[in-house]
Design a protein around this motif. Structure first.
Motif, PDB file in Angstrom:
ATOM      1  N   VAL A 113      41.993  50.304  37.063  1.00  0.00           N
ATOM      2  CA  VAL A 113      43.367  49.753  36.856  1.00  0.00           C
ATOM      3  C   VAL A 113      43.575  48.851  39.004  1.00  0.00           C
ATOM      4  CG1 VAL A 113      45.950  49.825  37.177  1.00  0.00           C
ATOM      5  CG2 VAL A 113      44.919  51.159  35.523  1.00  0.00           C
ATOM      6  N   GLU A 114      43.110  49.365  39.394  1.00  0.00           N
ATOM      7  CA  GLU A 114      42.614  48.871  40.621  1.00  0.00           C
ATOM      8  C   GLU A 114      42.592  47.622  40.709  1.00  0.00           C
ATOM      9  OE1 GLU A 114      41.984  49.319  45.491  1.00  0.00           O
ATOM     10  OE2 GLU A 114      41.956  51.288  44.562  1.00  0.00           O
ATOM     11  N   GLU A 115      41.164  47.856  39.951  1.00  0.00           N
ATOM     12  CA  GLU A 115      40.302  46.914  39.900  1.00  0.00           C
ATOM     13  C   GLU A 115      40.352  45.390  39.457  1.00  0.00           C
ATOM     14  OE1 GLU A 115      36.831  48.026  38.664  1.00  0.00           O
ATOM     15  OE2 GLU A 115      35.699  48.934  40.545  1.00  0.00           O
ATOM     16  N   GLU A 116      41.215  45.781  38.444  1.00  0.00           N
ATOM     17  CA  GLU A 116      42.098  44.928  37.789  1.00  0.00           C
ATOM     18  C   GLU A 116      42.886  44.053  38.231  1.00  0.00           C
ATOM     19  OE1 GLU A 116      43.463  46.243  34.337  1.00  0.00           O
ATOM     20  OE2 GLU A 116      41.718  46.723  33.063  1.00  0.00           O
ATOM     21  N   ILE A 117      43.741  44.467  38.559  1.00  0.00           N
ATOM     22  CA  ILE A 117      45.101  43.913  39.580  1.00  0.00           C
ATOM     23  C   ILE A 117      43.858  43.122  40.776  1.00  0.00           C
ATOM     24  CG2 ILE A 117      46.921  44.208  40.860  1.00  0.00           C
ATOM     25  CD1 ILE A 117      47.513  46.771  39.403  1.00  0.00           C
ATOM     26  N   GLN A 118      42.792  43.836  40.934  1.00  0.00           N
ATOM     27  CA  GLN A 118      42.433  42.225  42.238  1.00  0.00           C
ATOM     28  C   GLN A 118      41.560  42.005  41.542  1.00  0.00           C
ATOM     29  OE1 GLN A 118      42.631  43.823  46.053  1.00  0.00           O
ATOM     30  NE2 GLN A 118      41.098  41.659  46.465  1.00  0.00           N
ATOM     31  N   ALA A 119      41.192  41.939  40.911  1.00  0.00           N
ATOM     32  CA  ALA A 119      40.432  40.138  40.556  1.00  0.00           C
ATOM     33  C   ALA A 119      41.172  39.851  39.495  1.00  0.00           C
ATOM     34  CB  ALA A 119      39.850  41.024  38.620  1.00  0.00           C
ATOM     35  N   TYR A 120      42.755  39.276  39.495  1.00  0.00           N
ATOM     36  CA  TYR A 120      43.692  38.896  38.952  1.00  0.00           C
ATOM     37  C   TYR A 120      43.911  37.803  40.238  1.00  0.00           C
ATOM     38  CZ  TYR A 120      48.165  36.621  38.023  1.00  0.00           C
ATOM     39  OH  TYR A 120      49.097  35.572  37.597  1.00  0.00           O
ATOM     40  N   LYS A 121      44.503  38.659  41.111  1.00  0.00           N
ATOM     41  CA  LYS A 121      44.858  38.582  42.966  1.00  0.00           C
ATOM     42  C   LYS A 121      43.311  37.322  43.321  1.00  0.00           C
ATOM     43  CE  LYS A 121      44.233  39.958  46.321  1.00  0.00           C
ATOM     44  NZ  LYS A 121      43.012  39.322  47.872  1.00  0.00           N
ATOM     45  N   GLU A 122      41.900  37.538  42.749  1.00  0.00           N
ATOM     46  CA  GLU A 122      41.352  36.521  43.324  1.00  0.00           C
ATOM     47  C   GLU A 122      41.586  35.562  42.879  1.00  0.00           C
ATOM     48  OE1 GLU A 122      38.005  39.218  43.447  1.00  0.00           O
ATOM     49  OE2 GLU A 122      38.292  39.809  45.152  1.00  0.00           O
ATOM     50  N   GLN A 123      41.583  35.607  41.320  1.00  0.00           N
ATOM     51  CA  GLN A 123      41.226  33.970  40.156  1.00  0.00           C
ATOM     52  C   GLN A 123      42.327  33.985  41.106  1.00  0.00           C
ATOM     53  OE1 GLN A 123      42.456  35.392  36.443  1.00  0.00           O
ATOM     54  NE2 GLN A 123      42.009  33.123  35.049  1.00  0.00           N
TER      55      GLN A 123
END
Length: 1114
Positions: free
Chosen positions: A316-326
């Motif tokens: 879950v942390e990785e998904e949130i982190q990917a959205y933030k980076e986008q």
């Protein structure tokens, strides 16, 4: 003496200070050169055709040497007697022989500097000596030495080729000439030195004079070997004492050294135990590293288990982190588009500014062109008027100029000036000598007038007398009087005594002048040596160096005050001796000058009496002098006789010389010399006549000179006017000729202005077209700028929207992380422990490797004892090892440490004992070799010495038997060869045993007889080609002198003997003469002829015989 009776005798006259000129040569030259050639050749042999032995002196020539201006001696091969009064220059010949053959002044006992032998007033001296040739020489060697007073410089020549002093001495020594041997060369001033020579020195000089070089070398070698032997024996004794001392000290310190060695062993054990530490520590660290590796693996397994448990949360942390980076990428893209658009808008704005600036520039250029056109129209009207004016001036104002006419007029005027100048220069050249002659005549007339006035005064007479004595001194003193202030003098300078002093009572003048010699009469007196040097340099120095270049100058200093010169007796004590007073009391002058006279001529010790002295008074005076050595009277005037006692302290004798008192010339107080006055007046009349004639001639030449000078001035004025007129015409013609060029220039400029007007119209049209184009472009750019600004605002709003969404994504990620913090921290703590464990394991492993390296390194340096101890304890643990080291250290503390310096000293001393023993062995070997060398040389030298001394003793004894006395010569021997000595025993009275010759037993005359007989005993054995003895007969009584002279003649004139020189101021009458003798008579003084060549001793000898026989002159 019977000498002058033989026609074979040659008499010689030499010239000294008082008789300038060249010497008359009456001797036949004994040389091998062909007549008339300076260096011919002849047959070689043991002696030349005149009997000269090789190396003997044939000829001596002197120039400006001591007292001689020019003299030449031609010497005989046997006995040469040099006779003449004291002070005439006899010993100067001896000095010349010594210096001319390359020896230094120290062997004369006189002056130390070679420059002091140059005659006073001369810059250089020269000595030339011709030696008889040997078989090795094709001709007689001629040695020449030049001496320069300035800097004491000297140079040598042999047969005309320049040589070094060493080469000259080598030539002399090749003939066995020994100037440094008193047995062969005994100058006057070294007689005392010879008399003081001890018997040891006498042996050395005898060997050098009479023995072979091998004998002399043996003697020197024996002395050196014995000296080395004594040094070696002393050194051996010192080394033996030193060895015993070292051995005793070594015994005392041996126990302390043993204790030190025991402690050293215990220290080695401690050191070995300490070297075990790396082994124990390396083993312990190895175990620790193994344990750490196991712990590391366990911790890694625990970390993997924690990561598996946190896997869903991590996704879950990785998904949130990917959205933030986008969102971050979108924000970054829109920000970039905004910045690009912003730059584009700013570029359009800049273009609008440039177009507006270009419009302003175009308007300014159009205004400038219009203004320039107005100025050009004004210039066209002005230039057209100037062209009309110039054309009119060229046509109607024509200027003519004839250059040739002016050149002709100037050349004529220059010729007139040159003619007048040549005449004036001729007259000027004629006036120069006349002017100088008039000045000279006026100066001469002034001096003559002053001289006439001075002749009537006391000071004038003194100046006249000084000029008579020395023109150089008179000139120098007159310069000093007028220029004293220009010299850096510390004290006052006084003139010569003839100027400064006077004799108030003329009756004493004769006596005073009897003792004032010329050099003291003209001496300038200074108070100190520094002033004397300044005055001497100024008066005698060369003109190019700032001096006056005078020669006949004497400068004296005053060493003491006048009060320090005390007369030895009072007037009352003098009266008891038949004398009336001291001369110093009857001369007046400055104290410094009187003190100088006391120092130089002893006026305070010179007595006088108007009455002649009786025989009883003379004997009383002699007794007084014998009894009162500190109050002796050695100079006095009695009646018309002058007495001077000459003492020879070295020989203990004295002689009394007398002479007739002459009339005084300078302190007599006589009236003016009428003849001198008449001479001055006649000279004045002649000078006045010459002055009048020269003045008349001068006035005539001067008038002609002035006429020519006026002509030159008139020509120069006219020449100046013509040149000015020429310059004005030349300038006017040049100005008219240049008018066409000026007209052309003006027209060219007018055309240029008109062309510029046409070009200006074209430029205005072009600028207007550019203005219209820029205005159109500006309108288009303004419209584009408005569209781009609208687009920029749209990009700004899109960028703000993306940044809001990025903030929301970051907030969501932070909230999720806070909810799962414990799991993350647990994983991080586990990772930290693993990292720390890994670092510690690496550190321990590196530390283990370091200890292992130290073990490997030290293992190579172990001693046998250390190897055993380390092998025994290397498996112990660290605590056990430390306990063992502590116990060993405690034991060491209970033992004395010992002094390391003592141990080092003990070892050094052991080595020194070995070296000392080795040195003793070498010394013993050296002593054995030295004793054998001494024995080998002594066995050869001692018999030869005994035979030589026996030969000398026979000759010495034979000489004494001839005069009714006894004498013998022996050798005093000693263990030390430097104490071997010549022992001379003599007896001068009948039935008196022979006694050793010394200064206590024999009188001065007896010692002189013994000395000359000893020298004569060496004559037949002498290796030197000549022998010189100066005034050795002065201490003998007439009987001894006559007998000694007879023996000397017999020995010196024997066949195939060496040359002999006897120098003496006096001889007895009726002495023995031999045909091989040559007598050289030296005369000088105020009664000498003006030219030395006029002194003919042969005619004087004939005159003496005529008077003796009572023949009346015809």
């Amino acid at each position: 003496m019977p000498g002058p009776l033989t026609a074979r005798k040659r008499l010689f006259a030499a010239v000294s200070d008082d008789a300038e000129g060249h010497v008359s040569l009456a001797s036949k030259r004994a040389r091998k050169d062909a007549p008339g050639t300076p260096s011919g050749s002849g047959d070689n042999g043991d002696s030349d055709e005149n009997g000269h032995q090789p190396g003997s002196i044939v000829r001596v020539k002197l120039t400006n040497f001591v007292t001689y201006t020019s003299a030449e001696f031609h010497l005989g091969p046997s006995l040469n007697m040099i006779i003449g009064p004291n002070g005439t220059g006899k010993s100067t010949l001896v000095c010349a022989i010594c210096l001319g053959l390359g020896w230094s002044p120290q062997y004369l006992g006189r002056a130390k500097d070679i420059g002091e032998f140059v005659k006073h007033g001369s810059a250089e001296a020269e000595i030339e000596i011709e030696l008889a040739a040997s078989d090795k020489n094709k001709r007689n060697p001629v040695v020449r030495r030049k001496i320069q007073k300035q800097g004491n410089k000297t140079a040598f020549w042999i047969n005309g080729q320049q040589k070094t002093q060493r080469e000259v001495k080598i030539l002399a020594e090749s003939f066995s000439i020994q100037i440094n041997n008193l047995c062969q060369f005994l100058p006057q001033d070294r007689v005392v030195e010879f008399a003081r020579m001890d018997s040891v020195e006498m042996l050395g000089e005898t060997l050098r004079a009479a023995a072979s070089n091998e004998m002399v070398q043996w003697y020197e070698t024996l002395k050196q070997l014995r000296s080395e032997q004594k040094d070696a024996e002393v050194e051996q004794q010192n080394e033996q004492r030193h060895l015993r001392s070292l051995q005793a000290k070594q015994t005392i310190q041996r126990a302390e050294v043993d204790r030190f060695n025991q402690r050293r062993e215990l220290e080695d054990k401690c050191e070995a135990l300490k070297k075990c530490r790396p082994f124990v520590q390396a083993r312990a660290l190895g175990a620790q590293v193994t344990q750490m590796r196991a712990d590391y693996n366990a911790k890694k397994e625990e970390l993997e288990q924690l990561k598996d448990e946190a896997e869903p949360t991590r996704r879950v942390e990785e998904e949130i982190q990917a959205y933030k980076e986008q969102i971050e990428k979108v924000v970054k893209s829109r920000r970039q588009e905004f910045e690009n658009q912003k730059g584009h808008v700013e570029a359009i704005s800049s273009q609008i500014d440039r177009d507006q600036q270009s419009l302003g520039t175009n308007m300014a250029e159009i205004d400038a062109e219009k203004l320039s056109e107005q100025q050009r129209k004004g210039d066209v009207g002005r230039i057209e008027q100037e062209i009309v004016d110039l054309e009119r001036q060229y046509k109607y104002n024509v200027v003519e100029f004839d250059e040739a006419t002016f050149r002709t007029r100037i050349a004529e005027l220059r010729r007139q000036k040159a003619d007048a100048t040549r005449k004036m220069l001729v007259l000027k050249d004629a006036l120069g000598p006349i002017t100088m002659e008039i000045k000279r005549l006026r100066t001469t007339l002034g001096n003559q007038t002053k001289q006439k006035a001075d002749l009537g005064s006391d000071s004038g007479q003194r100046d006249f007398n000084l000029t008579r004595l020395s023109r150089d001194t008179s000139q120098g003193w007159n310069w000093l009087k007028n220029n004293m202030g220009t010299l850096s003098l510390k004290d006052k300078v006084f003139g010569p005594p003839i100027i400064e002093c006077s004799v108030p009572d003329p009756k004493y003048a004769d006596a005073v002048e009897a003792f004032l010699v010329r050099n003291e009469m003209i001496a300038i007196t200074c108070m100190n040596a520094e002033d004397a040097k300044v005055v001497q340099n100024k008066l005698v120095g060369k003109k190019e160096a700032g001096g006056l270049g005078l020669h006949d100058i004497s400068v004296r200093t005053v060493p003491k005050q006048l009060s320090s010169y005390k007369s030895p007796l009072t007037t009352q004590e003098l009266a008891r001796l038949g004398l009336e007073g001291w001369l110093i009391d009857h001369i007046k002058g400055p104290e410094a000058v009187l003190a100088m006279l006391c120092e130089m001529v002893k006026l305070h010790q010179t007595a006088f009496a108007f009455k002649p002295m009786s025989n009883e008074q003379f004997e009383a005076l002699k007794r007084h002098n014998a009894q009162n050595t500190h109050a002796r009277i050695s100079r006095w005037v009695s009646g018309n006789t002058v007495y001077v006692i000459a003492a020879r302290g070295d020989l203990g004798i004295s002689t009394t010389n007398t002479r007739q008192l002459k009339p005084g010339q300078f302190f007599t107080g006589l009236p003016v010399d009428a003849m001198a006055m008449r001479h001055v007046e006649d000279a004045m009349k002649a000078t006045e006549q010459d002055l009048a004639l020269n003045t008349e001639e001068y006035d005539g030449k001067k008038a002609e000179f002035n006429v020519e000078h006026q002509k030159i001035k008139a020509v120069e004025d006219e020449l100046e006017q013509v040149r000015k007129e020429q310059e004005r015409g030349k300038k006017a013609h040049a100005a008219w000729a240049i008018l066409p060029r000026k007209i052309a220039d003006k027209k060219s400029k007018l055309d240029e202005i008109r062309n510029l007007s046409l070009e200006s119209n074209d430029r205005v049209k072009n600028i207007q077209r550019q203005h219209e184009d820029v205005a159109l472009a500006l309108a288009k750019t303004t419209l584009a700028y408005a569209d781009e600004v609208v687009q920029l605002h749209s990009l700004r709003e899109s960028c703000l929207e993306a940044e809001v969404r990025l903030i929301e994504a970051i907030s969501e990620l932070d909230g999720f992380m806070n909810d799962n913090r414990e799991i993350v921290e647990a994983i991080q703590r586990q990772e930290q422990k693993i990292r720390e464990l890994k670092v510690e394991a690496r550190r321990k492993s590196a530390e283990q490797k370091q200890y292992q390296k130290e073990c490997d390194r030290t293992q190579k340096e172990w001693t046998r004892l250390q190897q055993d101890i380390i092998e025994e304890h290397k498996d112990s643990d660290l605590e056990e090892l430390e306990n063992e080291i502590s116990a060993a250290n405690s034991h060491l503390e209970l033992m004395e440490g010992g002094d390391q310096r003592v141990i080092k000293t003990f070892a050094d001393r052991e080595r020194e004992i070995e070296k000392t023993q080795q040195a003793l062995d070498e010394l013993q070997e050296k002593l054995d070799q030295g004793r054998q060398q001494i024995k080998d040389i002594r066995d050869q030298w001692e018999p030869e010495l005994d035979r030589l001394v026996e030969t000398i003793s026979r000759g010495f004894s034979d000489n004494f038997q001839k005069i009714g006395c006894a004498g013998q010569v022996g050798v005093k021997k000693d263990e030390d060869f430097d104490k071997w000595a010549i022992q001379i025993e003599v007896s001068f009275r009948e039935n008196e045993p022979k006694a050793i010759l010394d200064s206590q037993r024999q009188s001065g005359g007896e010692r002189a007889v013994s000395t000359i007989f000893y020298l004569m005993a060496l004559q037949g054995l002498a290796r030197s080609p000549f022998r010189v003895v100066d005034e050795i007969n002065q201490g003998m009584d007439p009987r001894n002198e006559r007998m000694v002279h007879e023996r000397m003649v017999d020995i010196a004139c024997a066949e195939r003997t060496s040359q002999y020189f006897l120098v003496t101021p006096k001889l007895l009458n009726g002495l023995k003469f031999h045909p091989k003798m040559k007598v050289h008579c030296i005369a000088s003084g105020e009664y000498m002829p003006a030219q030395g060549t006029n002194l003919n001793f042969q005619s004087l000898a004939k005159e003496a015989f005529r008077i003796r026989k009572g023949i009346v002159a015809t």
